[in-house]
Design an enzyme around this catalytic site. Structure first.
Site, PDB file in Angstrom:
ATOM      1  N   ASP A  23      27.820  36.421  45.946  1.00 58.05           N
ATOM      2  CA  ASP A  23      28.726  37.536  45.648  1.00 58.05           C
ATOM      3  C   ASP A  23      27.943  38.842  45.626  1.00 58.05           C
ATOM      4  O   ASP A  23      27.225  39.128  44.670  1.00 58.05           O
ATOM      5  CB  ASP A  23      29.413  37.298  44.297  1.00 58.05           C
ATOM      6  CG  ASP A  23      30.265  38.493  43.880  1.00 58.05           C
ATOM      7  OD1 ASP A  23      30.685  39.257  44.763  1.00 58.05           O
ATOM      8  OD2 ASP A  23      30.520  38.634  42.666  1.00 58.05           O
ATOM      9  N   LYS A  68      27.351  45.370  43.732  1.00 60.07           N
ATOM     10  CA  LYS A  68      26.693  45.251  42.428  1.00 60.07           C
ATOM     11  C   LYS A  68      25.429  46.112  42.432  1.00 60.07           C
ATOM     12  O   LYS A  68      24.529  45.874  43.245  1.00 60.07           O
ATOM     13  CB  LYS A  68      26.331  43.793  42.142  1.00 60.07           C
ATOM     14  CG  LYS A  68      27.528  42.868  41.997  1.00 60.07           C
ATOM     15  CD  LYS A  68      27.075  41.437  41.782  1.00 60.07           C
ATOM     16  CE  LYS A  68      28.262  40.482  41.713  1.00 60.07           C
ATOM     17  NZ  LYS A  68      29.054  40.666  40.491  1.00 60.07           N
ATOM     18  N   ASP A  93      34.731  43.533  43.602  1.00 57.29           N
ATOM     19  CA  ASP A  93      33.806  42.685  42.848  1.00 57.29           C
ATOM     20  C   ASP A  93      34.539  41.779  41.857  1.00 57.29           C
ATOM     21  O   ASP A  93      33.913  40.996  41.163  1.00 57.29           O
ATOM     22  CB  ASP A  93      32.763  43.538  42.126  1.00 57.29           C
ATOM     23  CG  ASP A  93      31.593  42.711  41.606  1.00 57.29           C
ATOM     24  OD1 ASP A  93      31.357  41.621  42.165  1.00 57.29           O
ATOM     25  OD2 ASP A  93      30.927  43.146  40.660  1.00 57.29           O
ATOM     26  N   GLU A 145      36.398  39.311  42.779  1.00 56.85           N
ATOM     27  CA  GLU A 145      36.818  38.486  43.911  1.00 56.85           C
ATOM     28  C   GLU A 145      37.097  37.043  43.534  1.00 56.85           C
ATOM     29  O   GLU A 145      37.909  36.365  44.168  1.00 56.85           O
ATOM     30  CB  GLU A 145      35.755  38.545  45.008  1.00 56.85           C
ATOM     31  CG  GLU A 145      34.593  37.584  44.879  1.00 56.85           C
ATOM     32  CD  GLU A 145      33.800  37.730  43.577  1.00 56.85           C
ATOM     33  OE1 GLU A 145      33.311  36.707  43.071  1.00 56.85           O
ATOM     34  OE2 GLU A 145      33.663  38.855  43.052  1.00 56.85           O
ATOM     35  N   ARG A 170      38.644  35.646  41.071  1.00 61.23           N
ATOM     36  CA  ARG A 170      40.037  35.398  40.684  1.00 61.23           C
ATOM     37  C   ARG A 170      40.966  35.384  41.896  1.00 61.23           C
ATOM     38  O   ARG A 170      41.998  34.708  41.891  1.00 61.23           O
ATOM     39  CB  ARG A 170      40.477  36.431  39.649  1.00 61.23           C
ATOM     40  CG  ARG A 170      40.518  37.864  40.148  1.00 61.23           C
ATOM     41  CD  ARG A 170      40.547  38.865  39.015  1.00 61.23           C
ATOM     42  NE  ARG A 170      39.271  38.930  38.309  1.00 61.23           N
ATOM     43  CZ  ARG A 170      39.054  39.696  37.244  1.00 61.23           C
ATOM     44  NH1 ARG A 170      40.011  40.481  36.771  1.00 61.23           N
ATOM     45  NH2 ARG A 170      37.878  39.684  36.653  1.00 61.23           N
TER      46      ARG A 170
END
Length: 529
Positions: free
Chosen positions: A302, A309, A382, A384, A386
């Protein structure tokens, strides 16, 4: 794990994990007298009370008396000189010639020992001592079994065995050089013998293999463990245990036909295509009386997408662990396939993909449509996980299951709330919470129930779609759970477990395998066994 990943065609960095042989420890339940046992390390779990002595500095405890008599009082002297008082995680190990065991060790259990955490910790401490001593043959016993019922003794023996296997395991697949553990056999003394305890020790072997599998999945870097390789790991489980496990892997086109727009939106930026994983366990013999689903977040990496991030604490360098939920689910699948509980059909579901950045990727402000027709305005790429879980939960409910538990490294907010060792639990179903919490007490994994505050849903409303995917910083773990709730059938009992904290041990810089044990215990609770 090592075998299939080693076959993978990872080219980035030319990294391939070593194809190591499966490491096994032979466990045996014996009633051998402690004074007669022969081996490399005699390990005794002691409470603070067990160490009480009379005016002549002799132990009151019968087991310790017997050992100390062999050692001419040196054990009592050493425990005093080392300032060893039996507190949890204390240990003293002596090498003294002239007795059957090369070494004798006392391992502190605290004021009392009556739960899985204490006994697993004992097993881990014994494994650590065995590594240091290069011990091959070990015996483990408790100085006192006071207060333990017959069932508790069996559970304690199983927890000690599980802890020993996990403590002995080192993930050396990505090291150019490594030392293998020499521990080969462990005798469990004083817990009785016979088929019941042998079955419990076999259960510990199966459970440990699932936990280690889960750990190795999370430890594997994203340049090796792609969505395709994660799907191959699932296929390998189905192949190895084809008598009870079947597999279905959906590619992007098949997911598109099922209208999984929320999941596919996350996957769109990556050069590694998504793989939707569905394993199904069907018990041998009689038909299942209950159907369960375990859903795991499967982001093999991720980046955060366009909301990349950045900054201290973003943990981008650890985002290989963002598939920790899927690792727990597949680890549970491996254990369940070996245990073979009757009467319970279980579905293991993972929407595996990467959240990357490219010209084909999802942008902030885009609207995606989940497979139940609900629309989502993506106000943060970010958030993502869910989005992938939304379509996975819909798919799970469509399997005709009665209960669904999902696990996900979902929010940093849950780490802030509960720290690194406790997972947050969200569910509207009190009965389901009690089931899973009881399972966690047997596993020794820590859960804490958090509120599903419906009024917080106001922050999740969109002006142009049915909802947004984030509601701001306050109550972030709660709003994430409320988001997932929108994709669960009202007739299905559902629980969300946020494992963002306990999935990783920062001290050891390695995965914990958190969740596997609780999931297995929960499935067994629903079994007709």
């Amino acid at each position: 794990m090592a075998h299939s990943v080693a076959r993978a065609s990872a080219t980035l960095g030319l990294t391939h994990p070593a194809n190591l042989e499966t490491y096994k420890i032979l466990f045996s339940a014996k009633d051998t007298d402690v004074a007669e046992w022969k081996g490399d390390l005699l390990a005794v779990g002691v409470t603070e009370k067990d160490l009480e002595k009379d005016e002549n500095s002799r132990f009151h405890n019968v087991i310790l008396q017997k050992i100390d008599a062999q050692l001419n009082g040196l054990l009592g002297e050493a425990s005093s000189e080392e300032d060893f008082n039996g507190k949890a995680r204390q240990a003293v190990v002596l090498r003294i010639p002239g007795i059957n065991s090369k070494r004798v060790g006392l391992f502190g259990l605290g004021q009392s020992a009556s739960n899985a955490i204490a006994f697993k910790s004992l097993g881990e401490a014994v494994a650590a001592a065995a590594k240091t001593a290069r011990a091959s043959a070990v015996a483990v016993l408790l100085a006192s079994l006071e207060g333990l019922s017959a069932e508790s003794k069996l559970s304690a023996a199983s927890a000690i065995a599980t802890g020993t296997v996990l403590g002995a395991h080192d993930d050396n697949r990505y090291k150019s050089e490594s030392k293998e553990s020499v521990l080969k056999s462990v005798d469990v003394l004083g817990f009785g013998n016979g088929p019941e305890i042998e079955q419990k020790l076999k259960y510990a072997e199966y459970l440990s293999s699932g936990i280690i599998f889960g750990r190795e999945l999370v430890n594997s870097p994203a340049n090796v463990l792609t969505p395709e390789v994660l799907a191959q790991e699932a296929l390998d489980i189905a192949s190895q245990y084809s008598d009870v496990i079947s597999a279905r892997i959906l590619d992007a086109e098949q997911c598109k036909q099922l209208k999984m727009g929320s999941y596919l939106g996350v996957a769109a930026a990556s050069a590694n295509p998504p793989h939707f994983i569905h394993l199904c366990y069907k018990p041998p013999g009689e038909p299942a009386k209950v159907k369960l689903a375990l859903v795991g977040k499967g982001l093999t990496f991720d980046s955060g997408g366009y909301n990349i991030k950045t900054g201290p604490g973003c943990l981008i360098e650890l985002m290989k662990f963002d598939m920790g939920g899927s690792a727990a689910v597949l680890g549970a699948a491996k254990a369940i396939a070996q245990i073979k509980p009757p009467g319970v059909e279980t579905h293991f579901i993972v929407a595996a993909c990467e959240n990357m950045i490219s010209g084909t990727g999802m942008r902030p402000g885009d609207i995606v449509t989940a497979s139940n027709g609900k629309t989502i305005e993506v106000n943060n790429t970010d958030a993502e996980g869910r989005l992938t879980l939304a379509d996975a939960l819909i798919y799970a409910c469509n399997q005709g299951v009665e209960k669904v538990v999902d696990l996900a490294t979902l929010t940093g907010a849950c780490i802030v709330a509960l720290g690194p060792s406790i997972a947050g639990v969200f569910t509207p179903n009190d009965d389901l919470f009690q089931e899973v919490f009881a399972a966690s007490e047997l596993s020794g994994e820590k859960l804490w129930r958090m509120p599903l505050e419906e009024s917080y849903w106001e922050t999740m409303k969109s002006g142009v779609a049915d909802m947004v995917n984030t509601g701001g910083r306050p109550g972030g773990a709660i709003t994430a759970a409320l988001f997932l709730k929108q994709f669960v059938d009202e007739k299905v009992q559902w629980m969300h477990i946020d494992i963002a904290g306990p999935v990783w041990n920062d001290t050891k810089k390695a995965a914990t395998g958190f969740g596997v044990s609780t999931l297995v215990e929960w499935v067994l609770k629903n079994s007709s066994a």
